[in-house]
Design a protein around this motif. Structure first.
Motif, PDB file in Angstrom:
ATOM      1  N   HIS A   6       0.835  -1.205   0.000  1.00 44.67           N
ATOM      2  CA  HIS A   6       0.000   0.000   0.000  1.00 44.67           C
ATOM      3  C   HIS A   6       0.869   1.254   0.000  1.00 44.67           C
ATOM      4  O   HIS A   6       0.651   2.163  -0.824  1.00 44.67           O
ATOM      5  N   GLU A   7       1.825   1.317   0.889  1.00 42.16           N
ATOM      6  CA  GLU A   7       2.645   2.530   0.991  1.00 42.16           C
ATOM      7  C   GLU A   7       3.528   2.689  -0.243  1.00 42.16           C
ATOM      8  O   GLU A   7       3.750   3.818  -0.710  1.00 42.16           O
ATOM      9  N   TYR A   8       4.046   1.585  -0.787  1.00 43.82           N
ATOM     10  CA  TYR A   8       4.838   1.711  -2.006  1.00 43.82           C
ATOM     11  C   TYR A   8       3.965   2.187  -3.168  1.00 43.82           C
ATOM     12  O   TYR A   8       4.371   3.058  -3.953  1.00 43.82           O
ATOM     13  N   PHE A   9       2.760   1.642  -3.286  1.00 44.28           N
ATOM     14  CA  PHE A   9       1.882   2.036  -4.400  1.00 44.28           C
ATOM     15  C   PHE A   9       1.501   3.514  -4.334  1.00 44.28           C
ATOM     16  O   PHE A   9       1.210   4.135  -5.350  1.00 44.28           O
ATOM     17  N   HIS A  10       1.512   4.077  -3.129  1.00 48.55           N
ATOM     18  CA  HIS A  10       1.250   5.511  -2.983  1.00 48.55           C
ATOM     19  C   HIS A  10       2.284   6.351  -3.745  1.00 48.55           C
ATOM     20  O   HIS A  10       2.029   7.529  -4.035  1.00 48.55           O
ATOM     21  N   ASN A  11       3.443   5.771  -4.044  1.00 47.81           N
ATOM     22  CA  ASN A  11       4.461   6.545  -4.746  1.00 47.81           C
ATOM     23  C   ASN A  11       3.904   7.183  -6.014  1.00 47.81           C
ATOM     24  O   ASN A  11       4.289   8.295  -6.384  1.00 47.81           O
ATOM     25  N   TRP A  12       2.957   6.512  -6.644  1.00 45.63           N
ATOM     26  CA  TRP A  12       2.289   7.093  -7.805  1.00 45.63           C
ATOM     27  C   TRP A  12       0.882   7.573  -7.452  1.00 45.63           C
ATOM     28  O   TRP A  12       0.517   8.694  -7.794  1.00 45.63           O
TER      29      TRP A  12
END
Length: 906
Positions: free
Chosen positions: A299-305
């Motif tokens: 979830h937090e990594y996907f927030h990068n975009w």
């Protein structure tokens, strides 16, 4: 944050900022008692709005100086704003110097200390507690950050982006300089200064670029980071493969901290995690922990975009990033699960969470739309509606345009809006424009009502079969009940995935009247966008059993009028695993509600027990699915089906059902326990975790039966399992079985468990939580919680520890909390006020327990109201708590009486 500062903020009042901040150069001289912050910013006027003064946000700061283009300027301070009236019309440089006190920051918002290090949490409005700034998400700047600190105490100095420079300074200090090349809002800023160690992994992405991944934790925890690193690598690979979204920085860092208000935070390139959402090993973590960590890391990594590269224009658009990213992490988890059965289990668990958290929210005092219209405290709107229901809205996009169409829409969204702060409408338009002629694009205005209307729509379905014409007419209708501030709701777009089964369980072909022949599917999606619509299926050989809302294709409450006979067909034969599980839940729910409403003792009938035995013994069903299907509905979910709730009556019915299932299926539980043991080395994969889930459920039933006069060997076997288990899932499952059954060995087992894991904070959190959630019996659980509040290991200051005990009782144990003597409500009021004095965000979460107090039967309703009034009467409440309790009291037609004097002083 206290009385007198509350302002109602409305979405309709949004105006763009008078100034933009283009670049920020921050310098921190880090000391726990007094940190010096120097901020140098390049500002320009926004030509698109009328001229006005420069207003900067700041809270709990000591201002030292303000310079424009190197010269001192006059300013004034009003409330939490620094106002400069005379600023240049052209671009200018602004320098501000101030101090803050991290070690006094118990709210854990802004810059604070934990475990001897410095950490930040700036979402939603924490940056203003670091320095004066335009602390709003539509102001995006490029940051350069210099950190200076004592090298021995804080050897790691981290911030967003790429490391430019390190140097050794005088007096044992050192510095690190970081630069983030991507413009970002202040809520994505982060810094960490601490004594940490790192697990590192270099990867090469599909794009052929090399990146460094790092997971930082305190010394002694490094061996617990392997799963988090593997999850991060899997997330990078998945996002590039599924949505063609690459990692865009030279390095990506994750840091764990034990004092944190949330699960984790997606700061650009420097994610800060609650250790509970990061650290894992078989010895201290359950299968559920491993799955949760994988999901949160993703979830937090996907927030990068979806949140960082494209962010929110204002906080009303919060679901633009959170709902979308929850959907993405749910899709990731299903893809990681691999098998159809394991994917179905993921979906069932997501829907259970939605119903447990979001449906009650829709029915309570804090009901709000996915895109709220107003708020007092934005922290109160990090909710299941914004996150979980928001994810369901995104899922409906994909259902309406298809998986490939959704990917096309995502590509167009980033093509249009990369580097911008935008709205939910911008996202909707991109998905629709990428799929012209789709059911979404032709209904876009109606679909957008999901963002503006609060409440859970009620979907009614009734079927009529015409044997002579061989037609089946399915009539669908929708209604959305009134919620605070909203009534007279308009129809919404509801995609209804469905199949039809014969009475023998065969899937039937689905051809709508007027359609051409050709390939005929046995599953399709109907789109309801009116108050009522009828759909006629032709060439139907016999009266079918409808399987509606497959995969839970829309976040609604379904009334399909099916009885036991039809539900048993679905339970035995439906190809849709979600509806198969749903049938098991509805069969149990009907019996429990019948007992609660009649006031008669619950007696489970043979047909139901035989159906549950068949599920347990079924040769082809996945053990994880069996464990879910055989669990009774949650007491809180059962209460949601009642207009007036007696929590003790609900608990009595559920307890009776559990005991009867335990007794009637005793031999079957024993068979399941013995035949699903895992002999291989531990792995949290779906196959092993499914077996352990069924084994632990079986053991719980066997121990419960033993304490009610059944085979007395099982408590002893559970105790032995606690001693012999090689992983936390088995150990905790056995301990839970003893504790929930109030077995004689429970106290000894709890003491043994605590002694074994007293050095592991995350495990001791589980120890507290298990006792707070223990099945109530004659007031024992409530008394134990009161006693545990005095335990040497308990503290209110750590959010994880406070949640583990207090929230477990008040939020997740209705029978122990809702007491006829009102002691539970008195306890709740005391803890809300105590937490509010140190951490308003956590207090606000606890205050939400009373959202639906008006649905309680007497004497609970009156006692709950009195407790809410006592909290509301406290003169210096935070905005976090005051907004919630005042909205709760607003549901009551009676005027709020003054609280007793002794309560006000509390």
């Amino acid at each position: 944050m206290r009385e007198g500062t509350a302002t109602l903020i409305r979405r309709e009042d949004y105006v763009a900022p008078v100034f933009w901040i283009r670049t920020v150069d921050l310098c921190f001289d880090l000391e726990p008692a007094k940190t010096l912050v120097t901020s140098k910013m390049r500002l320009e006027r926004n030509a698109g709005v009328p001229h006005g003064p420069l207003r900067l946000h700041g809270e709990e700061l000591n201002l030292l100086r303000v310079l424009i283009d190197g010269e001192s300027v006059s300013f004034r301070q009003e409330g939490h704003e620094l106002i400069i009236d005379n600023v240049p019309d052209a671009d200018f440089n602004l320098e501000i110097r101030n101090t803050c006190a991290p070690e006094k920051n118990t709210a854990l918002s802004g810059l604070y200390t934990s475990g001897g290090g410095f950490f930040t949490q700036c979402e939603a409005e924490g940056f203003r507690r670091i320095t004066y700034f335009l602390d709003r998400p539509d102001v995006m700047a490029v940051y350069t950050v210099t950190l200076r600190a004592d090298k021995a105490r804080y050897p790691m100095l981290l911030s967003n982006g790429n490391l430019l420079e390190t140097a050794t300074l005088d007096n044992g200090r050192h510095l690190a300089k970081w630069h983030d090349p991507f413009p970002k809002p202040s809520y994505l800023f982060a810094l960490v200064a601490a004594d940490l160690v790192a697990r590192e992994q270099r990867i090469r992405t599909r794009a052929g670029k090399d990146h460094l991944l790092q997971v930082y934790v305190r010394r002694g925890d490094l061996e617990k980071t392997e799963h988090a690193m593997n999850s991060l690598i899997a997330s990078v690979v998945w996002d590039e493969a599924r949505f063609k979204l690459p990692l865009d920085l030279e390095r990506f860092m994750v840091v764990g901290v034990s004092d944190f208000n949330m699960g984790a935070m997606e700061n650009k390139g420097l994610n800060i995690f609650n250790t509970a959402a990061l650290l894992a090993s078989p010895a201290i973590s359950t299968d559920a922990d491993f799955h949760r960590i994988e999901s949160i890391v993703a979830h937090e990594y996907f927030h990068n975009w979806t949140g960082n590269r494209v962010t929110c224009r204002d906080w009303f658009q919060l679901s633009l990033k959170e709902g979308l990213t929850v959907f993405r992490d749910q899709e990731f988890s299903q893809d990681m699960a691999a098998t159809p059965s394991a994917r179905a289990v993921c979906r069932i668990q997501d829907v259970r969470a939605l119903r447990a958290m979001q449906f009650p929210e829709d029915a309570g005092s804090m009901a709000h739309a996915v895109r709220p219209d107003q708020y007092v405290e934005i922290n109160n709107f990090y909710t299941a509606t914004v996150y979980n229901k928001g994810a369901e809205v995104v899922r409906m996009y994909q259902t309406l345009v298809g998986r490939e169409g959704f990917a096309k829409g995502m590509s167009l969204y980033f093509e249009r809006h990369d580097g911008q702060a935008v709205t939910c409408d911008d996202f909707a338009q991109a998905i629709a424009d990428a799929n012209p002629g789709s059911p979404l694009s032709t209904r876009l205005d109606t679909f957008r009502r999901w963002y503006s209307q609060a409440g859970t729509p009620r979907l009614q379905a009734r079927g009529a079969y015409d044997a002579d014409a061989r037609t089946y007419t399915l009539t669908l209708s929708q209604a959305n009940p009134a919620t605070p501030g909203q009534d007279g709701k308009q129809p919404q777009v509801i995609p209804v995935a469905l199949g039809l089964l014969s009475r023998e369980g065969r899937p039937l072909p689905l051809t709508l009247q007027g359609e051409d022949g050709g390939t005929v599917a046995t599953e399709r999606v109907l789109v309801l966008d009116q108050a009522e619509q009828s759909f006629v299926f032709v060439d139907v050989a016999g009266e079918p059993v409808p399987s509606l809302l497959r995969g839970f294709s829309a976040p609604v409450v379904l009334d399909d009028g099916l009885g036991d006979a039809e539900l048993l067909v679905l339970l035995k034969h439906d190809s849709d695993a979600f509806n198969r599980w749903e049938a098991s839940q509805r069969l149990a729910l009907a019996r429990i509600l019948g007992a609660v409403r009649s006031g008669e003792p619950l007696t489970l009938d043979a047909a139901y027990l035989d159906a549950m035995r068949a599920v347990l013994r079924h040769a082809d069903l996945d053990p994880a699915f069996k464990a879910l299907a055989l669990q009774l509905p949650d007491e809180a979910y059962i209460a949601e089906q009642l207009t007036e709730v007696d929590p003790q009556a609900v608990h009595a019915a559920v307890a009776a059902a559990q005991e009867q299932l335990a007794t009637a299926l005793q031999a079957d539980w024993a068979w399941a326990f013995e035949t699903h043991q895992v002999s291989a080395g531990y792995s949290p994969d779906p196959v092993q975790s499914g077996k352990r889930a069924l084994v632990n459920l079986s053991l719980a039933m066997l121990v419960l039966n033993a304490t009610r006069g059944g085979d007395g060997v099982w408590p002893g076997r559970a105790y032995q399992r606690i001693k012999d288990a090689t992983n936390m899932t088995d150990r905790l499952g056995a301990l839970s079985a003893l504790v929930n059954a109030h077995a004689e060995l429970a106290d000894s087992a709890l003491a043994r468990f605590h002694a074994q894991f007293k050095g592991e904070a995350l495990v001791i959190d589980k120890w507290f939580a298990m006792q707070g959630r223990a099945a109530e019996q004659d007031g024992k659980t409530f008394a134990r919680v009161k006693q545990l509040m005095k335990h040497a290991d308990f503290t209110l200051k750590n959010p994880n520890r406070a949640r583990s005990l207090i929230f477990s009782l008040c939020m997740f144990n209705p029978a122990a909390f809702h007491r006829a003597d009102a002691a539970g409500y008195v306890f709740w009021a005391e803890q809300v006020l105590a937490l509010d004095a140190i951490n308003p965000q956590v207090a606000g979460r606890l205050a939400r327990v009373m959202d639906r107090w008006t649905a309680l039967a007497e004497p609970y309703r009156g006692a709950a109201r009195e407790a809410i009034v006592r909290v509301a009467a406290k003169p210096d409440l935070s905005n976090d708590v005051r907004e919630i309790v005042e909205r709760a009291l607003a549901l009551d037609p009676r005027p709020a009486a003054a609280a007793p004097a002794e309560a006000v002083q509390g």
